[in-house]
Each structure stands twice: as C-alpha cells, then as structure tokens.
Design a protein around this motif. Structure first.
Motif, PDB file in Angstrom:
ATOM      1  N   SER A  18       0.821  -1.198   0.000  1.00  0.00           N
ATOM      2  CA  SER A  18       0.000   0.000   0.000  1.00  0.00           C
ATOM      3  C   SER A  18       0.862   1.257   0.000  1.00  0.00           C
ATOM      4  O   SER A  18       0.607   2.204  -0.749  1.00  0.00           O
ATOM      5  CB  SER A  18      -0.909  -0.011   1.230  1.00  0.00           C
ATOM      6  OG  SER A  18      -1.560   1.222   1.375  1.00  0.00           O
ATOM      7  N   ASN A  19       1.903   1.240   0.812  1.00  0.00           N
ATOM      8  CA  ASN A  19       2.798   2.394   0.862  1.00  0.00           C
ATOM      9  C   ASN A  19       3.480   2.633  -0.478  1.00  0.00           C
ATOM     10  O   ASN A  19       3.620   3.770  -0.917  1.00  0.00           O
ATOM     11  CB  ASN A  19       3.859   2.214   1.934  1.00  0.00           C
ATOM     12  CG  ASN A  19       3.307   2.493   3.313  1.00  0.00           C
ATOM     13  OD1 ASN A  19       2.211   3.038   3.452  1.00  0.00           O
ATOM     14  ND2 ASN A  19       4.043   2.105   4.332  1.00  0.00           N
ATOM     15  N   ALA A  20       3.900   1.555  -1.103  1.00  0.00           N
ATOM     16  CA  ALA A  20       4.580   1.692  -2.388  1.00  0.00           C
ATOM     17  C   ALA A  20       3.651   2.330  -3.417  1.00  0.00           C
ATOM     18  O   ALA A  20       4.042   3.240  -4.150  1.00  0.00           O
ATOM     19  CB  ALA A  20       5.067   0.331  -2.869  1.00  0.00           C
ATOM     20  N   VAL A  21       2.420   1.853  -3.442  1.00  0.00           N
ATOM     21  CA  VAL A  21       1.458   2.372  -4.415  1.00  0.00           C
ATOM     22  C   VAL A  21       1.115   3.839  -4.122  1.00  0.00           C
ATOM     23  O   VAL A  21       1.244   4.709  -4.987  1.00  0.00           O
ATOM     24  CB  VAL A  21       0.170   1.514  -4.424  1.00  0.00           C
ATOM     25  CG1 VAL A  21      -0.893   2.159  -5.275  1.00  0.00           C
ATOM     26  CG2 VAL A  21       0.477   0.116  -4.908  1.00  0.00           C
ATOM     27  N   ILE A  25       2.045   7.488  -6.296  1.00  0.00           N
ATOM     28  CA  ILE A  25       1.079   8.493  -6.732  1.00  0.00           C
ATOM     29  C   ILE A  25       1.342   9.819  -6.032  1.00  0.00           C
ATOM     30  O   ILE A  25       1.409  10.873  -6.662  1.00  0.00           O
ATOM     31  CB  ILE A  25      -0.355   8.007  -6.452  1.00  0.00           C
ATOM     32  CG1 ILE A  25      -0.642   6.756  -7.291  1.00  0.00           C
ATOM     33  CG2 ILE A  25      -1.360   9.091  -6.764  1.00  0.00           C
ATOM     34  CD1 ILE A  25      -1.990   6.136  -7.020  1.00  0.00           C
ATOM     35  N   ALA A  26       1.530   9.725  -4.717  1.00  0.00           N
ATOM     36  CA  ALA A  26       1.788  10.936  -3.943  1.00  0.00           C
ATOM     37  C   ALA A  26       3.009  11.670  -4.471  1.00  0.00           C
ATOM     38  O   ALA A  26       3.004  12.880  -4.631  1.00  0.00           O
ATOM     39  CB  ALA A  26       1.975  10.588  -2.472  1.00  0.00           C
ATOM     40  N   GLY A  27       4.060  10.899  -4.754  1.00  0.00           N
ATOM     41  CA  GLY A  27       5.294  11.498  -5.243  1.00  0.00           C
ATOM     42  C   GLY A  27       5.064  12.295  -6.508  1.00  0.00           C
ATOM     43  O   GLY A  27       5.571  13.407  -6.645  1.00  0.00           O
ATOM     44  N   GLU A  28       4.280  11.757  -7.410  1.00  0.00           N
ATOM     45  CA  GLU A  28       4.053  12.436  -8.679  1.00  0.00           C
ATOM     46  C   GLU A  28       3.415  13.804  -8.508  1.00  0.00           C
ATOM     47  O   GLU A  28       3.902  14.797  -9.034  1.00  0.00           O
ATOM     48  CB  GLU A  28       3.170  11.565  -9.583  1.00  0.00           C
ATOM     49  CG  GLU A  28       3.859  10.286  -9.983  1.00  0.00           C
ATOM     50  CD  GLU A  28       3.490   9.876 -11.396  1.00  0.00           C
ATOM     51  OE1 GLU A  28       2.589  10.484 -11.980  1.00  0.00           O
ATOM     52  OE2 GLU A  28       4.126   8.933 -11.907  1.00  0.00           O
ATOM     53  N   ILE A 108      -4.890  17.039 -12.196  1.00  0.00           N
ATOM     54  CA  ILE A 108      -4.325  16.205 -11.159  1.00  0.00           C
ATOM     55  C   ILE A 108      -4.987  14.846 -11.056  1.00  0.00           C
ATOM     56  O   ILE A 108      -4.334  13.826 -10.874  1.00  0.00           O
ATOM     57  CB  ILE A 108      -4.456  16.954  -9.822  1.00  0.00           C
ATOM     58  CG1 ILE A 108      -3.333  16.580  -8.911  1.00  0.00           C
ATOM     59  CG2 ILE A 108      -5.792  16.733  -9.206  1.00  0.00           C
ATOM     60  CD1 ILE A 108      -3.353  17.453  -7.692  1.00  0.00           C
ATOM     61  N   TRP A 109      -6.282  14.838 -11.192  1.00  0.00           N
ATOM     62  CA  TRP A 109      -7.004  13.598 -10.988  1.00  0.00           C
ATOM     63  C   TRP A 109      -6.712  12.595 -12.113  1.00  0.00           C
ATOM     64  O   TRP A 109      -6.379  11.433 -11.839  1.00  0.00           O
ATOM     65  CB  TRP A 109      -8.489  13.892 -10.822  1.00  0.00           C
ATOM     66  CG  TRP A 109      -9.305  12.678 -10.560  1.00  0.00           C
ATOM     67  CD1 TRP A 109     -10.161  12.081 -11.419  1.00  0.00           C
ATOM     68  CD2 TRP A 109      -9.333  11.903  -9.360  1.00  0.00           C
ATOM     69  NE1 TRP A 109     -10.724  10.977 -10.828  1.00  0.00           N
ATOM     70  CE2 TRP A 109     -10.232  10.833  -9.568  1.00  0.00           C
ATOM     71  CE3 TRP A 109      -8.666  11.990  -8.135  1.00  0.00           C
ATOM     72  CZ2 TRP A 109     -10.487   9.871  -8.604  1.00  0.00           C
ATOM     73  CZ3 TRP A 109      -8.925  11.032  -7.168  1.00  0.00           C
ATOM     74  CH2 TRP A 109      -9.822   9.996  -7.400  1.00  0.00           C
ATOM     75  N   THR A 115      -1.418   6.982 -13.300  1.00  0.00           N
ATOM     76  CA  THR A 115      -0.416   6.233 -12.548  1.00  0.00           C
ATOM     77  C   THR A 115      -1.019   4.968 -11.964  1.00  0.00           C
ATOM     78  O   THR A 115      -0.432   3.889 -12.029  1.00  0.00           O
ATOM     79  CB  THR A 115       0.138   7.094 -11.402  1.00  0.00           C
ATOM     80  OG1 THR A 115       0.672   8.286 -11.940  1.00  0.00           O
ATOM     81  CG2 THR A 115       1.216   6.338 -10.654  1.00  0.00           C
ATOM     82  N   TYR A 116      -2.190   5.136 -11.422  1.00  0.00           N
ATOM     83  CA  TYR A 116      -2.893   3.991 -10.866  1.00  0.00           C
ATOM     84  C   TYR A 116      -3.031   2.893 -11.910  1.00  0.00           C
ATOM     85  O   TYR A 116      -2.746   1.718 -11.662  1.00  0.00           O
ATOM     86  CB  TYR A 116      -4.266   4.439 -10.371  1.00  0.00           C
ATOM     87  CG  TYR A 116      -5.310   3.366 -10.370  1.00  0.00           C
ATOM     88  CD1 TYR A 116      -5.297   2.359  -9.414  1.00  0.00           C
ATOM     89  CD2 TYR A 116      -6.319   3.355 -11.332  1.00  0.00           C
ATOM     90  CE1 TYR A 116      -6.257   1.370  -9.417  1.00  0.00           C
ATOM     91  CE2 TYR A 116      -7.285   2.376 -11.338  1.00  0.00           C
ATOM     92  CZ  TYR A 116      -7.250   1.382 -10.382  1.00  0.00           C
ATOM     93  OH  TYR A 116      -8.202   0.403 -10.395  1.00  0.00           O
ATOM     94  N   GLU A 117      -3.446   3.285 -13.095  1.00  0.00           N
ATOM     95  CA  GLU A 117      -3.664   2.280 -14.138  1.00  0.00           C
ATOM     96  C   GLU A 117      -2.358   1.621 -14.567  1.00  0.00           C
ATOM     97  O   GLU A 117      -2.329   0.435 -14.898  1.00  0.00           O
ATOM     98  CB  GLU A 117      -4.367   2.916 -15.343  1.00  0.00           C
ATOM     99  CG  GLU A 117      -5.866   3.004 -15.117  1.00  0.00           C
ATOM    100  CD  GLU A 117      -6.566   3.846 -16.170  1.00  0.00           C
ATOM    101  OE1 GLU A 117      -5.871   4.420 -17.031  1.00  0.00           O
ATOM    102  OE2 GLU A 117      -7.804   3.930 -16.111  1.00  0.00           O
TER     103      GLU A 117
END
Lengths: 150, 150
Positions: A18-21, A25-28, A108-109, A115-117
């Motif tokens: 979870s943290n990695a994912v 995203i957060a980093g981006e 942003i969204w 990234t999620y995909e």
DNA sequence: ATAAGATCGTATCACATGAAACCAGAGGGG
DNA sequence: CCCCTCTGGTTTCATGTGATACGATCTTAT
C-alpha cells in the motif's frame, strides 16, 4: 521459535504494498503540483462533490479535522479554493474550488488515475475485483473487532 | 467530470484497509506491552534472526536507520535487548534479545498472530493466497515504475 | 429570554519522524 | 604510514501530526 517471518506476515505485506502504491502516486503530484496528501484529498473530494463545509470534508476523507483545516488553509492561500460564509451557520463556511482550482483538479485527478492504471495493469480485471472484495471483507472484519473491545 | 470517487479509488481503499489492520494489531501490543511499531518490528526480527547489527536491521525491516537506532535504544533501556561489541568492526555492535526480551517476544508474537488470524478468518485460504499473489504483483509493478524515472 | 450544552473551526502543545550534519572507525591507494 | 573516502551509528534540527484546549455560534430546555 515461531516460523512465521515478518516479511511473510500479511499485514506487513499489505502495509508495504500500500505504501509503495500510494507513495508513487503521492510522489508524482507532490513533485509536479506541490501538493501534499491531505491537500490532494481535499481537492479530489471538492472537485467531485462541489461545495462542502470542513465538517463535511472530515466525514468524506476520514481525516482529522485539524488536518482538514490546515489543508484548506493552504489551498485557500494558493487560490485553489474559495470560502464563502454559510448563511445557515455562522461558524462554518462553504468551500469550493475556484476556477484555477478546478483547472488543477482537471489535471491532477487524471494524472493520479493514469499512474494507478499503470500499476494496476499488472493484474487482470478479475483479480482487481477479487482484490476489492477481499479488502472489503478484511476492513469489515477489522472494524468489527475494533468495535468489540471499545 | 471524472466519475471515479475517492472512496472507490483502489489505492485509497488499500491504504484504509491496511491501516485498519495494522492499527488493530499495533493498538493491542501498544496498550498491553507499551511497544511502538518500530520497536515491535525490531523485536520481531531479532527474535526470529538472533544476533544482528543495526545495519542488518535496517535492511531487514526497511525502516530508516534513525528509527532503528531509536527503537534499539529504548529496547536496550528497557532491558529487552543487549548490545555487545562487534570484534570485526569497532563502529557497530551485535544486538540480541535478552532473556526477558525473549520472554516478551514469546508473548507478543503469538498475540499478533492471533489478532491477525481473527481478522483474516474473514476470508478463505484460497482468497488469502490470491491476495498474496496480487499484492506481490502490485508491489513489483510499483517498484518497477519507481525505478524507471529515477 | 436565558442558561446549559453541543458543535464547528482554530490555535496551541507535545511528540513522532525524516533529512542532513556529524563523529568515529574501516578500507584503500599512494 | 598517511591521506582520502566510505560507512555504521548518533545527534540535531526542521517539519508534520494528533490530542487537547479554546472561542464563537448554534440548539435545546426551562
């Protein structure tokens, strides 16, 4: 000695993954837009729901009310959200995205979704559904236990 | 407007669920033994691996070296771990559980496992395996992307 | 109308955490 | 042997975060 290693311990693996994912995203959007997680969440919800009070935001995001307040403050300072008095309640305000806020949200969204995909393309749609179902069960179970001893 | 709601966003769900699970376990041994997460992790690894240096612990737990150091210090002060000089390297020490540390580990780990089992009894063994496999894929995918743009 | 209590938002404090500076020892060349 | 660099560990500092206290306003009961 117990043979279960920390690395194999499921809760640990969940946390790591979870943290990695999230971190990815957060980093981006942190590097690209200078937004932190709480701010991003507020943007996401406001962009989706329209005009809300801080209280509503607390409920929607499950964040602490202090965190909500801080995030709203910086978003306001940066001109992404606008506060207008609440005619029904002198204590609170209505918060909504400004034009530039809506603009940012528009960028942003999709970026987060992209990234999620990218990450989740590693699993099949069937697996995704399975994952959703499993997490749901676990969350319910955890909440049930939590509720017990309180 | 994008129809995906924050609440349905998978990374968000993962985070929520993971936090609920970890939080539950963390809460138990914090209230019962006064240990925080970093300390517990060190205990878990030391109990499993025997004698290690801080450097080894960093690698094993993926925690920050400062966090490792702090956790070790309080564990030492509380008499759960013992430091002995490292004959091969004057900078570092060997860390291992004391008798009372081993004792604590004997109680704490089964307790964590018990709580874990209570939660994860909500899903079938097949689902558990599926979950493990899915998380594995996601973690690999995330790490791969992370590696790309760096 | 007024007092008592609840609620929203804000400010303050105390603590946790990560980054970076720092120190001592190790490891190589020259 | 000495210098330079690297690395394990520790300390310091700056920042983030949650609990708590607080002020203002709303609600309810008398």
């Amino acid at each position: 000695m117990n043979s279960t290693r920390l690395a194999d311990f499921m809760p640990y693996r969940m946390a790591i993954t979870s943290n990695a994912v999230s971190g990815l995203i957060a980093g981006e959007y942190r590097s690209e837009f200078g937004l932190k997680i709480p701010e991003w969440r507020i943007m996401a919800v406001l962009g989706d729901a329209g005009s809300l009070t801080q209280r509503d935001l607390v409920q929607a995001t499950l964040m602490d009310k202090v965190a909500v307040n801080r995030a709203c403050k910086v978003l306001e300072e940066r001109g992404f959200v606008h506060r207008s008095p609440n005619e029904h309640d002198g204590r609170s305000h209505h918060l909504e995205l400004t034009t530039s806020g809506r603009d940012l949200h528009g960028k942003i969204w999709p970026q987060a979704v992209e990234t999620y995909e990218k990450i989740f393309s590693a699993i099949t749609p069937r697996e995704l559904e399975k994952l959703r179902a499993i997490l749901d069960k676990l969350l319910k179970a955890a909440r049930a236990i939590e509720g017990d001893d309180k």
